[in-house]
Design an enzyme around this catalytic site. Sequence first.
Site, PDB file in Angstrom:
ATOM      1  N   GLY A  11     -31.427 -16.747  -7.084  1.00 27.17           N
ATOM      2  CA  GLY A  11     -31.975 -16.142  -8.286  1.00 27.17           C
ATOM      3  C   GLY A  11     -33.445 -16.488  -8.461  1.00 27.17           C
ATOM      4  N   ASP A 137     -32.049 -23.185 -13.604  1.00 27.23           N
ATOM      5  CA  ASP A 137     -30.922 -24.001 -14.059  1.00 27.23           C
ATOM      6  C   ASP A 137     -31.246 -25.492 -14.143  1.00 27.23           C
ATOM      7  OD1 ASP A 137     -29.237 -21.809 -14.295  1.00 27.23           O
ATOM      8  OD2 ASP A 137     -28.599 -21.924 -12.211  1.00 27.23           O
ATOM      9  N   MET A 183     -28.559 -18.403 -19.453  1.00 26.61           N
ATOM     10  CA  MET A 183     -28.076 -18.703 -18.118  1.00 26.61           C
ATOM     11  C   MET A 183     -27.656 -20.163 -18.040  1.00 26.61           C
ATOM     12  SD  MET A 183     -30.690 -16.535 -15.705  1.00 26.61           S
ATOM     13  CE  MET A 183     -30.466 -14.760 -15.566  1.00 26.61           C
ATOM     14  N   TYR A 290     -31.986 -10.968 -17.140  1.00 24.71           N
ATOM     15  CA  TYR A 290     -33.130 -11.094 -16.243  1.00 24.71           C
ATOM     16  C   TYR A 290     -34.421 -11.452 -16.981  1.00 24.71           C
ATOM     17  CZ  TYR A 290     -30.696  -9.025 -12.197  1.00 24.71           C
ATOM     18  OH  TYR A 290     -29.857  -8.771 -11.142  1.00 24.71           O
ATOM     19  N   GLN A 292     -35.140 -13.567 -19.299  1.00 24.57           N
ATOM     20  CA  GLN A 292     -35.415 -14.990 -19.514  1.00 24.57           C
ATOM     21  C   GLN A 292     -35.973 -15.662 -18.275  1.00 24.57           C
ATOM     22  OE1 GLN A 292     -31.510 -17.233 -20.023  1.00 24.57           O
ATOM     23  NE2 GLN A 292     -30.739 -15.175 -19.644  1.00 24.57           N
ATOM     24  N   ARG A 293     -35.614 -15.200 -17.097  1.00 24.11           N
ATOM     25  CA  ARG A 293     -36.107 -15.847 -15.886  1.00 24.11           C
ATOM     26  C   ARG A 293     -37.316 -15.136 -15.275  1.00 24.11           C
ATOM     27  NH1 ARG A 293     -31.071 -14.610 -11.713  1.00 24.11           N
ATOM     28  NH2 ARG A 293     -31.787 -12.574 -10.946  1.00 24.11           N
TER      29      ARG A 293
END
Length: 405
Positions: A11, A137, A183, A290, A292-293
């Site tokens: 990711g 993460d 996430m 998507y 947020q990242r």
Amino acid sequence: MKNAIYAQSGGVTSVINASAYGVIKAALSAKDIDNIYVAINGINGVFNEALADMKKENPEQIELLKFTPSSAFGSCRRKLKTEEDFKKVFEVFEKYDIHYFFYNGGNDSMDTANKIHQYAQKNGYDLKVIGVPKTVDNDLPETDHTPGFGSIAKYLSVAILEGTLDVKSMAADSTKVFILETMGRHAGWVAASTALAKRHESDGPHIILMPEVPFNKEKFFAKIQETIEKYGYCSIAASEGIKYEDGSFVAARGYQDNFGNVQLGGIGSTLANMIKTELNIKTHYAVPDYLQRSGRHISSQVDVNEAITVGAMAVRYALEGKSGYMVGIERIMNSPYLSTTKLIPLENVANETKLVPPEFITEDGMFVNEKFIKYALPLIEGEYYPPYLNGIPVYAKLKLEIVKK
């Protein structure tokens, strides 16, 4: 002639291309590396001999990688499983005189890098393998934190702040509960980071649900009702990976990705339905997914700078003869924030997960304490805005000219 390959895997984050920038710039200026290629779509680019020549790129576009979110070169979730897989990879390495391999990813990606390193050693192939850390993460072991986490923490802290103000304004006779789905499959770092938005007791979030703490519906409902009675509304951050006491996911989609991970999603809607059905309270939820990242417009300056640094240091360590390691971040001090890099054996990172420690979590299991705030707050400091044109960010547009086979 010794060439290098860089690739991205897993990711994406809003700063993974900043690490690419660090690798590419360092490799292009290194006298011991003739050329730096980027494998398109991760390790798939090696299999397909889809290698983009970075010497052919416009230097201005390479500079823009610092500001560009997501994967500028394509990512993948492919695992190397068979002897034939490894033979194919090394056939390509030999064909293109590859003696440096930089793999930018998380837990599973470090496993791939480690296996490539071990195969090279077993077969006497001169290859330096360095892992470049990446994951929103924040769950890679032995590194203080990972590039990508600071920026998603900043994005979601702003999101929960603004979402809470919205539900507060409507709570008198309409929506009283707001849920922000974040996430975080096995570790709750991302959800926990929303606590950074809380400056006053009444501010959201009021509840944070993390995978490290088994989900208890009765305690959850009681906390919601208590919060509404006190403030008139309730703001919640919920990790996609929260589980029941028996270990089953509260919101699983029922299928797996190519790494064998159970696909998650829908915790916001799942919880909202519970609250509406059993408490009869109007609830709204948001799924940044998507966004947020990949929210580069609000990335942390600390995060961007460290992402560039770990990329550049990967090249430096490889040129010093190191192989079989991931570049880690070591915190030196909090105020002012200062960090350095270190080497972590790939085998210590591969397929391992760093959880939010119990000493960061409140006694009721539904929030984090000052120890977590002290840990996370420096990582969201500063802004590193991209250039804008007509009100929209300008991101890199690369030619990605493939080397002739």
